[in-house]
Design an enzyme around this catalytic site. Structure first.
Site, mmCIF file in Angstrom:
data_model
loop_
_atom_site.group_PDB
_atom_site.id
_atom_site.type_symbol
_atom_site.label_atom_id
_atom_site.label_comp_id
_atom_site.label_asym_id
_atom_site.label_seq_id
_atom_site.Cartn_x
_atom_site.Cartn_y
_atom_site.Cartn_z
ATOM 1 N N ARG A 114 26.411 29.429 46.641
ATOM 2 C CA ARG A 114 26.481 30.875 46.333
ATOM 3 C C ARG A 114 27.482 31.636 47.213
ATOM 4 O O ARG A 114 27.392 32.849 47.383
ATOM 5 C CB ARG A 114 25.109 31.536 46.432
ATOM 6 C CG ARG A 114 24.096 30.927 45.483
ATOM 7 C CD ARG A 114 22.860 31.795 45.383
ATOM 8 N NE ARG A 114 21.889 31.180 44.503
ATOM 9 C CZ ARG A 114 20.963 30.306 44.904
ATOM 10 N NH1 ARG A 114 20.877 29.989 46.171
ATOM 11 N NH2 ARG A 114 20.140 29.783 44.052
ATOM 12 N N LYS A 136 40.973 37.676 44.739
ATOM 13 C CA LYS A 136 40.862 37.141 43.372
ATOM 14 C C LYS A 136 40.901 35.623 43.444
ATOM 15 O O LYS A 136 41.831 35.055 44.024
ATOM 16 C CB LYS A 136 42.012 37.634 42.500
ATOM 17 C CG LYS A 136 41.830 39.040 41.988
ATOM 18 C CD LYS A 136 42.881 39.356 40.946
ATOM 19 C CE LYS A 136 42.725 40.746 40.389
ATOM 20 N NZ LYS A 136 43.786 41.087 39.434
ATOM 21 N N GLU A 178 57.465 39.345 42.726
ATOM 22 C CA GLU A 178 56.267 40.133 43.065
ATOM 23 C C GLU A 178 56.606 41.194 44.123
ATOM 24 O O GLU A 178 56.036 42.282 44.131
ATOM 25 C CB GLU A 178 55.129 39.223 43.554
ATOM 26 C CG GLU A 178 54.687 38.146 42.563
ATOM 27 C CD GLU A 178 53.930 38.666 41.338
ATOM 28 O OE1 GLU A 178 53.730 39.893 41.212
ATOM 29 O OE2 GLU A 178 53.550 37.829 40.496
ATOM 30 N N LYS A 215 50.095 45.935 49.087
ATOM 31 C CA LYS A 215 48.954 45.204 48.510
ATOM 32 C C LYS A 215 47.650 45.622 49.209
ATOM 33 O O LYS A 215 46.614 45.833 48.578
ATOM 34 C CB LYS A 215 49.194 43.699 48.646
ATOM 35 C CG LYS A 215 48.071 42.849 48.129
ATOM 36 C CD LYS A 215 48.218 42.426 46.692
ATOM 37 C CE LYS A 215 46.937 41.847 46.138
ATOM 38 N NZ LYS A 215 47.115 40.708 45.287
ATOM 39 N N GLU A 225 39.729 46.328 40.680
ATOM 40 C CA GLU A 225 40.678 46.637 39.601
ATOM 41 C C GLU A 225 40.102 47.527 38.506
ATOM 42 O O GLU A 225 40.147 47.206 37.314
ATOM 43 C CB GLU A 225 41.218 45.327 38.991
ATOM 44 C CG GLU A 225 42.519 45.569 38.229
ATOM 45 C CD GLU A 225 43.190 44.292 37.745
ATOM 46 O OE1 GLU A 225 43.308 43.346 38.545
ATOM 47 O OE2 GLU A 225 43.600 44.274 36.594
ATOM 48 N N ARG A 229 44.541 49.190 41.135
ATOM 49 C CA ARG A 229 44.971 47.776 41.260
ATOM 50 C C ARG A 229 45.735 47.286 40.028
ATOM 51 O O ARG A 229 46.474 46.310 40.091
ATOM 52 C CB ARG A 229 43.770 46.868 41.573
ATOM 53 C CG ARG A 229 44.182 45.457 41.981
ATOM 54 C CD ARG A 229 43.101 44.712 42.721
ATOM 55 N NE ARG A 229 43.509 43.357 43.022
ATOM 56 C CZ ARG A 229 42.850 42.512 43.796
ATOM 57 N NH1 ARG A 229 41.722 42.886 44.344
ATOM 58 N NH2 ARG A 229 43.298 41.303 44.014
ATOM 59 N N ASN A 233 49.854 44.692 38.009
ATOM 60 C CA ASN A 233 50.158 43.995 36.753
ATOM 61 C C ASN A 233 51.470 44.485 36.141
ATOM 62 O O ASN A 233 51.800 44.110 35.017
ATOM 63 C CB ASN A 233 49.022 44.197 35.740
ATOM 64 C CG ASN A 233 47.716 43.624 36.251
ATOM 65 O OD1 ASN A 233 47.712 42.604 36.935
ATOM 66 N ND2 ASN A 233 46.615 44.295 35.954
ATOM 67 N N HIS A 236 53.556 42.283 34.013
ATOM 68 C CA HIS A 236 52.795 41.045 33.784
ATOM 69 C C HIS A 236 52.323 40.848 32.338
ATOM 70 O O HIS A 236 52.057 39.717 31.938
ATOM 71 C CB HIS A 236 51.593 40.974 34.730
ATOM 72 C CG HIS A 236 51.963 40.499 36.110
ATOM 73 N ND1 HIS A 236 52.891 41.149 36.894
ATOM 74 C CD2 HIS A 236 51.556 39.420 36.825
ATOM 75 C CE1 HIS A 236 53.008 40.501 38.047
ATOM 76 N NE2 HIS A 236 52.224 39.443 38.027
ATOM 77 N N HIS A 240 53.294 37.424 31.193
ATOM 78 C CA HIS A 240 52.346 36.342 30.866
ATOM 79 C C HIS A 240 52.629 35.770 29.484
ATOM 80 O O HIS A 240 52.465 34.570 29.247
ATOM 81 C CB HIS A 240 50.897 36.860 30.915
ATOM 82 C CG HIS A 240 50.369 36.973 32.317
ATOM 83 N ND1 HIS A 240 49.386 37.864 32.672
ATOM 84 C CD2 HIS A 240 50.680 36.306 33.454
ATOM 85 C CE1 HIS A 240 49.113 37.743 33.965
ATOM 86 N NE2 HIS A 240 49.894 36.810 34.461
ATOM 87 N N HIS A 253 56.380 31.741 37.102
ATOM 88 C CA HIS A 253 55.677 33.017 36.900
ATOM 89 C C HIS A 253 56.587 34.210 37.236
ATOM 90 O O HIS A 253 56.705 35.150 36.454
ATOM 91 C CB HIS A 253 54.426 33.033 37.786
ATOM 92 C CG HIS A 253 53.665 34.312 37.767
ATOM 93 N ND1 HIS A 253 52.890 34.705 36.705
ATOM 94 C CD2 HIS A 253 53.570 35.309 38.698
ATOM 95 C CE1 HIS A 253 52.353 35.886 36.971
ATOM 96 N NE2 HIS A 253 52.735 36.272 38.178
HETATM 97 N N1 GLY Z 1 47.949 39.578 41.916
HETATM 98 C C1 GLY Z 1 47.343 40.688 41.324
HETATM 99 C C2 GLY Z 1 46.134 41.173 42.064
HETATM 100 O O1 GLY Z 1 45.831 40.684 43.135
HETATM 101 O O2 GLY Z 1 45.476 42.037 41.582
#
Ligand code: GLY
Length: 337
Positions: A114, A136, A178, A215, A225, A229, A233, A236, A240, A253
């Site tokens: 957990r 993430k 990025e 960031k 998000e 956040r 994107n 993206h 993507h 990417h």
């Molecule tokens: N790489 C996108 C984020 O961390 O939200």
């Protein structure tokens, strides 16, 4: 050396940026316990070994390089290995590698018993400026990227800039996409610097730290998000889609994100973006089948039914978020790319 603190209260952690840090990982992380280290075949094996030397007891597991490792099979194999190693709730996992290793190891740590402590040692530019920060973690399932995962913040992040010395130039460009993304939405000064300068050993720390500050701010203000956040994107949604279309041809990417940004930048700011992309060694035009690539947009997690949330940059250092139909977004991409 630069130390930043990502402030999420009890879940906050330090991000340390410097050189020759791997062998002293024990000074930054609590490795006085069982340490389960995950790395991949593309990462020099001595990186994980240097970290292992700081541990009381360790196991290093090396997964195959590439996105394919973010699979349920590899994930299960890691969990089984952790059980076999006798990992308890008070032990920890450490990722030593790029975004794939971080996402995978982070999710194993998030779900093992957990959730146990997780540390991240990102060794690619892309993971150093973006994916190693913010918690993430995920694996892919049924061809859908990051569809199974968790928010699980690391207990610490160690960024050793020396690991970039063994990184192929194309991987540096991959990370620069990025960096450009974050500068465009949030830091006009950094963006001006990127328009004029190529990344090199002298300016890399400044570029990495500036990106991390963006960031950090974004994650501190919107960890899950629900709003801000989303700016990460930028580029993206189309990126993507191009990535899915070009999977067999091995586009990176960052190369796809570079093209994706071109669709949602104002005409006024576009020449600046093109200069920054050229300086970073990234593509500025797409020669593939854009109509077919666009069909992948409906598979994107950010697509909410027939609507998509798209980030636009009109002026570097600022952004706006617009919800639009996928059809309207696809029409826009056809015009801009
Ligand atoms: N790489 C996108 C984020 O961390 O939200």
């Amino acid at each position: 050396m630069t130390k930043l603190h990502l402030d999420l209260g009890e879940r906050g952690y330090d991000i340390t940026v410097g050189r020759s840090l791997l062998s002293s990982a024990g000074e930054y992380f609590n490795l006085d316990r069982k340490v389960f280290i995950v790395t991949d075949t593309g990462v020099p094996s001595e990186y994980a070994e240097r970290v292992a030397k700081c541990a009381k007891e360790y196991r290093i597991v090396t997964v195959p390089m590439g996105e394919g490792a973010k699979s349920p099979e590899v994930y299960t194999r890691l969990l089984s290995s952790a059980v076999e190693f006798g990992m308890t709730r008070t032990d920890c996992m450490v990722a030593v590698g790029g975004g794939v290793v971080g996402d995978l190891c982070g999710f194993v740590a998030a779900s093992y018993m957990r959730g146990i402590d997780f540390y991240n040692i990102p060794t690619t530019l892309l993971s150093q400026v973006d994916s190693s920060i913010g918690g993430k973690t995920a694996i892919n399932l049924g061809g859908v990227k990051n569809i199974v995962g968790a928010f699980h913040q690391p207990k610490g992040v160690l960024i050793d800039l020396d690991t970039l010395k063994t990184l192929p130039k194309r991987q540096i460009s991959n990370g620069m996409a990025e960096v450009i993304k974050m500068a465009l939405t949030s830091d006009s000064e950094l963006f001006s610097f990127l328009e004029e300068n190529e990344i090199n050993d002298e300016n890399i720390e400044r570029v990495v730290v500036s990106s991390l500050k963006i960031k950090k701010y974004v994650v501190e203000n919107d960890e899950r998000e629900s709003g801000l956040r989303k700016i990460l994107n930028f580029g993206h949604t189309l990126g993507h889609a191009i990535e899915a279309e070009e999977e067999m041809r091995g586009f990176y990417h960052g190369e796809c994100v570079a093209l994706g940004m071109l669709a949602t930048i104002s005409d006024k700011a576009r020449p600046g973006l093109i200069s920054a992309l050229v300086k970073a060694g990234l593509p500025t035009e797409y020669k593939g089948n854009i109509e077919h690539a666009l069909s992948f947009i409906t598979h994107d997690k950010k697509c909410d039914g027939s609507m998509v949330s798209i980030i636009f940059v009109d002026t570097p250092g600022s952004f706006r978020i617009e919800k639009m139909t996928t059809e309207a977004f696809m029409d826009l991409c056809l015009k801009k790319i």
